[in-house]
Motif scaffolding. Structure first.
Motif, PDB file in Angstrom:
ATOM      1  N   GLN A 129       0.827  -1.203   0.000  1.00  0.00           N
ATOM      2  CA  GLN A 129       0.000   0.000   0.000  1.00  0.00           C
ATOM      3  C   GLN A 129       0.866   1.260   0.000  1.00  0.00           C
ATOM      4  N   TYR A 130       1.902   1.253   0.824  1.00  0.00           N
ATOM      5  CA  TYR A 130       2.757   2.435   0.918  1.00  0.00           C
ATOM      6  C   TYR A 130       3.494   2.668  -0.398  1.00  0.00           C
ATOM      7  N   LEU A 131       4.010   1.604  -0.988  1.00  0.00           N
ATOM      8  CA  LEU A 131       4.724   1.749  -2.254  1.00  0.00           C
ATOM      9  C   LEU A 131       3.805   2.275  -3.346  1.00  0.00           C
ATOM     10  N   ARG A 132       2.553   1.863  -3.333  1.00  0.00           N
ATOM     11  CA  ARG A 132       1.610   2.337  -4.343  1.00  0.00           C
ATOM     12  C   ARG A 132       1.305   3.817  -4.144  1.00  0.00           C
ATOM     13  N   ARG A 133       1.138   4.243  -2.904  1.00  0.00           N
ATOM     14  CA  ARG A 133       0.754   5.625  -2.626  1.00  0.00           C
ATOM     15  C   ARG A 133       1.949   6.577  -2.701  1.00  0.00           C
ATOM     16  N   HIS A 134       3.127   6.066  -2.371  1.00  0.00           N
ATOM     17  CA  HIS A 134       4.326   6.909  -2.360  1.00  0.00           C
ATOM     18  C   HIS A 134       5.370   6.220  -3.217  1.00  0.00           C
ATOM     19  N   ARG A 135       5.220   6.342  -4.491  1.00  0.00           N
ATOM     20  CA  ARG A 135       6.106   5.616  -5.396  1.00  0.00           C
ATOM     21  C   ARG A 135       7.523   6.158  -5.291  1.00  0.00           C
ATOM     22  N   ARG A 136       8.332   5.467  -4.541  1.00  0.00           N
ATOM     23  CA  ARG A 136       9.708   5.893  -4.337  1.00  0.00           C
ATOM     24  C   ARG A 136      10.580   4.655  -4.258  1.00  0.00           C
ATOM     25  N   THR A 137      11.680   4.675  -4.955  1.00  0.00           N
ATOM     26  CA  THR A 137      12.592   3.524  -4.939  1.00  0.00           C
ATOM     27  C   THR A 137      13.658   3.694  -3.861  1.00  0.00           C
ATOM     28  N   GLY A 138      14.290   2.587  -3.543  1.00  0.00           N
ATOM     29  CA  GLY A 138      15.461   2.627  -2.668  1.00  0.00           C
ATOM     30  C   GLY A 138      15.181   2.784  -1.198  1.00  0.00           C
ATOM     31  N   MET A 139      13.956   2.490  -0.735  1.00  0.00           N
ATOM     32  CA  MET A 139      13.676   2.567   0.694  1.00  0.00           C
ATOM     33  C   MET A 139      14.168   1.294   1.386  1.00  0.00           C
ATOM     34  N   ILE A 140      14.484   1.433   2.651  1.00  0.00           N
ATOM     35  CA  ILE A 140      15.017   0.320   3.440  1.00  0.00           C
ATOM     36  C   ILE A 140      13.898  -0.270   4.283  1.00  0.00           C
ATOM     37  N   SER A 141      13.771  -1.590   4.268  1.00  0.00           N
ATOM     38  CA  SER A 141      12.730  -2.235   5.062  1.00  0.00           C
ATOM     39  C   SER A 141      13.006  -2.033   6.552  1.00  0.00           C
ATOM     40  N   SER A 142      11.971  -2.143   7.347  1.00  0.00           N
ATOM     41  CA  SER A 142      12.087  -1.858   8.781  1.00  0.00           C
ATOM     42  C   SER A 142      11.860  -3.100   9.632  1.00  0.00           C
ATOM     43  N   ARG A 143      11.953  -4.282   9.042  1.00  0.00           N
ATOM     44  CA  ARG A 143      11.604  -5.472   9.819  1.00  0.00           C
ATOM     45  C   ARG A 143      12.704  -5.904  10.777  1.00  0.00           C
ATOM     46  N   CYS A 144      13.945  -5.438  10.582  1.00  0.00           N
ATOM     47  CA  CYS A 144      15.039  -5.830  11.474  1.00  0.00           C
ATOM     48  C   CYS A 144      15.271  -4.719  12.496  1.00  0.00           C
ATOM     49  N   PRO A 145      14.975  -4.944  13.778  1.00  0.00           N
ATOM     50  CA  PRO A 145      15.117  -3.875  14.778  1.00  0.00           C
ATOM     51  C   PRO A 145      16.564  -3.455  15.003  1.00  0.00           C
ATOM     52  N   VAL A 146      17.502  -4.356  14.742  1.00  0.00           N
ATOM     53  CA  VAL A 146      18.913  -4.012  14.944  1.00  0.00           C
ATOM     54  C   VAL A 146      19.370  -3.032  13.862  1.00  0.00           C
ATOM     55  N   ILE A 147      18.973  -3.283  12.628  1.00  0.00           N
ATOM     56  CA  ILE A 147      19.327  -2.364  11.538  1.00  0.00           C
ATOM     57  C   ILE A 147      18.663  -1.007  11.768  1.00  0.00           C
ATOM     58  N   VAL A 148      17.412  -1.015  12.197  1.00  0.00           N
ATOM     59  CA  VAL A 148      16.716   0.246  12.492  1.00  0.00           C
ATOM     60  C   VAL A 148      17.470   1.006  13.582  1.00  0.00           C
TER      61      VAL A 148
END
Length: 594
Positions: A129-148
């Motif tokens: 949904q977010y990718l469809r509404r805010h078409r932007r490439t190169g975003m980083i996923s947030s599923r890893c709390p250590v990387i965040v």
């Protein structure tokens, strides 16, 4: 027990070997400290991102972590209403006893067992949904709390590039609150120490009260025994079960978007962070072409989580279990979103229809710039020079040894760590060696005159018992009138006499051959001159010193027979020196010293 009051802390097993410093990806998270008189490497909780790299290299089991396992079971025993959110990693690692694990939790009072795989499906939906509404490439996923946490602490410029979607754990918790109307406290069971970050940073939503790591859970359950009763998860799910795999998110997004949408997966405690460092500027500028970038702390994704039991995925058993379970979710003869016969766009439509009752805003999240607590200071050139010199590094070669024994890659990094208070010079092996050499020289050198001291003489001569080579010349020298100078002119004048005499002897015979063996006595050992040559030089020295109001008496003996010891020659040289001293006293009209 020594604690640093963070998720990861150092216990009393630490010997200060610096391995953890070498693998730590956050400068200053590992700090050299002194505890009970010994060096140990502590943990700064404000800088530690809970990557767990230190656990993998520590041979002494000196790092520990905290989770909420004990509090969770105590809450159950007290009758609190608690439901469990369980990661698919648990099934992947324990497929044969998974039902018994759930059954045991049920027997102990857990009310609901909710699969985080269901939350992963919601997480996938929210990202689509977010990718469809805010078409932007190169975003980083947030599923890893250590990387965040790493980005929040050390690369805040990348915060706008973090996908603002909750993790599968939080998606499951939010869904259970709003749509299942479960008001229990939630306990998350999973493979990650860092999940406590999410628990703490979402406290206002009152979603997850306990982070229970797999390692602690299994230790607790094994100690008490698993129930023969089995139980099951309460919700069905799709490809969200595959999220723990290193390519889990990519597999989910490609399932609905097709292979033409490129998802970049980067994983591993060294690889992921080096990749972020290398590409940070381009990511921040929006220059990465990928639909999404999935960066994970652990090489094998959550299957190799920081708090899993050792060996659970050693030969990819858990990975294989997850892949086989995934295949079971991909129906060949099915009309739903998991149908392999449907094209991706149709799967996506059916998937969105399945989640039509959800609101994206419920699953959005924000991030916080935490870099202020991780700021490092750069020393000025003058300050850097002062630190290098305190490390006994006085030239460019010594400042680029880069042996990594201190844990840092370069001497420059160690210097900066010392400047910022993360380490000290005693952890530098070059410093320790140079300091040992310095102390050894001090132990063998006379502080007043700079020549060798009595201890050096004893070592050289094996306490006088060693035999000399033929031709060795043994010289005894004694400063005349030292007591009179001390008594009449003061000790400073007496010290001047000693220094002057030592200086002349060292200039003619070499500092390493001259030993101050008593208050006013010196020994000179000469191996490359004839006794007549030595005697001639000593007469020159005596004459030059007399002109400076300094007088020395000397006695010279040559080793002219085998097996003669230093002790024997010293006695002869001492007797000859005494005769010379008496002549000097008579010439000056001095009374011999009592």
């Amino acid at each position: 027990m020594l604690k640093d009051e963070g998720l990861i802390y150092t216990n009393e097993n630490c010997i200060g070997c610096n391995k953890c410093v070498g693998v730590c990806l956050a400068m200053g998270a590992c700090i050299s400290q002194v505890y009970k008189g010994k060096t140990h490497i502590g943990v700064d909780p404000l800088r530690c991102t809970a990557c767990g790299a230190c656990f993998s290299v520590c041979a002494h089991d000196a790092r520990s972590y905290i989770d909420d396992t004990e509090q969770f079971f105590r809450a159950l025993a007290d009758g609190e209403q608690v439901s469990v959110l369980i990661s698919p990693t648990v099934f992947a690692q324990y497929p044969d006893i998974y039902g018994n694990i759930l059954g045991t939790l049920r027997q102990m009072g857990v009310r609901h067992i909710l699969p985080v795989a269901f939350g992963a499906d919601i997480c996938t939906w929210a990202q689509l949904q977010y990718l469809r509404r805010h078409r932007r490439t190169g975003m980083i996923s947030s599923r890893c709390p250590v990387i965040v946490s790493y980005i929040e602490h050390f690369h805040p410029e990348l915060i706008p590039s973090l996908m603002p979607i909750q993790s599968p754990m939080m998606c499951m918790a939010v869904y259970a609150r709003k749509h299942l109307h479960i008001e229990d406290k939630f306990a998350y069971i999973g493979p990650c120490i860092g999940k406590s970050f999410e628990k703490w940073r979402n406290q206002e939503r009152k979603c997850v009260a306990y982070n229970i790591t797999i390692r602690s859970l299994m230790k607790y359950l094994r100690a008490r025994g698993l129930s023969e009763q089995t139980a099951q998860e309460e919700l069905s799910y799709g490809l969200g079960l595959y999220y723990p795999a290193p390519d889990g998110l990519a597999a989910n997004l490609n399932w609905f978007l097709g292979d033409e949408e490129l998802v970049r997966s980067v994983s591993g405690k060294r690889t992921a962070y080096e990749w972020l460092e290398r590409n940070a500027e381009k990511i921040a500028a929006g220059g990465m072409p990928f639909t999404l970038i999935d960066v994970l702390n652990c090489r094998d994704g959550c299957l190799e989580g920081t708090a899993t039991e050792e060996g659970c995925n050693r030969h990819d058993e858990a990975y294989y279990t997850l892949m086989r379970r995934r295949r079971g979710c991909e129906y060949l003869h099915h009309e739903g979103p998991w149908s392999r016969k449907l094209p991706p766009w149709e799967r996506c439509e059916l998937f969105e229809a399945r989640h039509a009752g959800l609101e994206l805003s419920d699953y959005l999240r924000t991030y916080q710039d935490r870099s202020a607590q991780c700021q490092d200071w750069e020393p000025s050139p003058e300050e850097a020079d002062a630190i290098y010199e305190s490390m006994h590094k006085y030239d460019e070669a010594s400042r680029h040894i880069d042996c990594s024994s201190c844990g840092y890659s370069t001497c420059a990094d160690m210097m900066r760590a010392i400047y910022n208070g993360f380490n000290d010079c005693h952890n530098c092996i070059h410093y320790e060696q140079a300091e040992a050499d310095r102390l050894e020289k001090l132990s063998l050198s006379d502080a007043l005159t700079g020549v060798c001291n009595h201890n050096a003489y004893l070592q050289e001569t094996s306490y006088g018992a060693a035999t000399l080579e033929l031709g060795t010349v043994f010289v005894m020298a004694d400063v005349n009138g030292l007591k009179r100078a001390n008594d009449t002119l003061g000790h400073a004048a007496g010290d001047r006499l000693l220094r002057t005499a030592a200086q002349y002897l060292a200039a003619l015979f070499g500092k390493e051959r001259v030993y101050r063996v008593g208050g006013d006595e010196f020994v000179v050992l000469v191996t490359d001159m004839a006794v007549s040559q030595v005697a001639a030089r000593l007469r020159d020295i005596q004459q030059q010193l007399e002109e400076m109001d300094v007088s020395i008496a000397v006695g010279t003996v040559a080793c002219d027979a085998a097996h003669r010891t230093y002790k024997e020659l010293k006695a002869e040289a001492d007797a000859a020196m005494y005769k010379d001293k008496m002549k000097c006293y008579a010439r000056h009209g001095w009374e011999p010293r009592a």
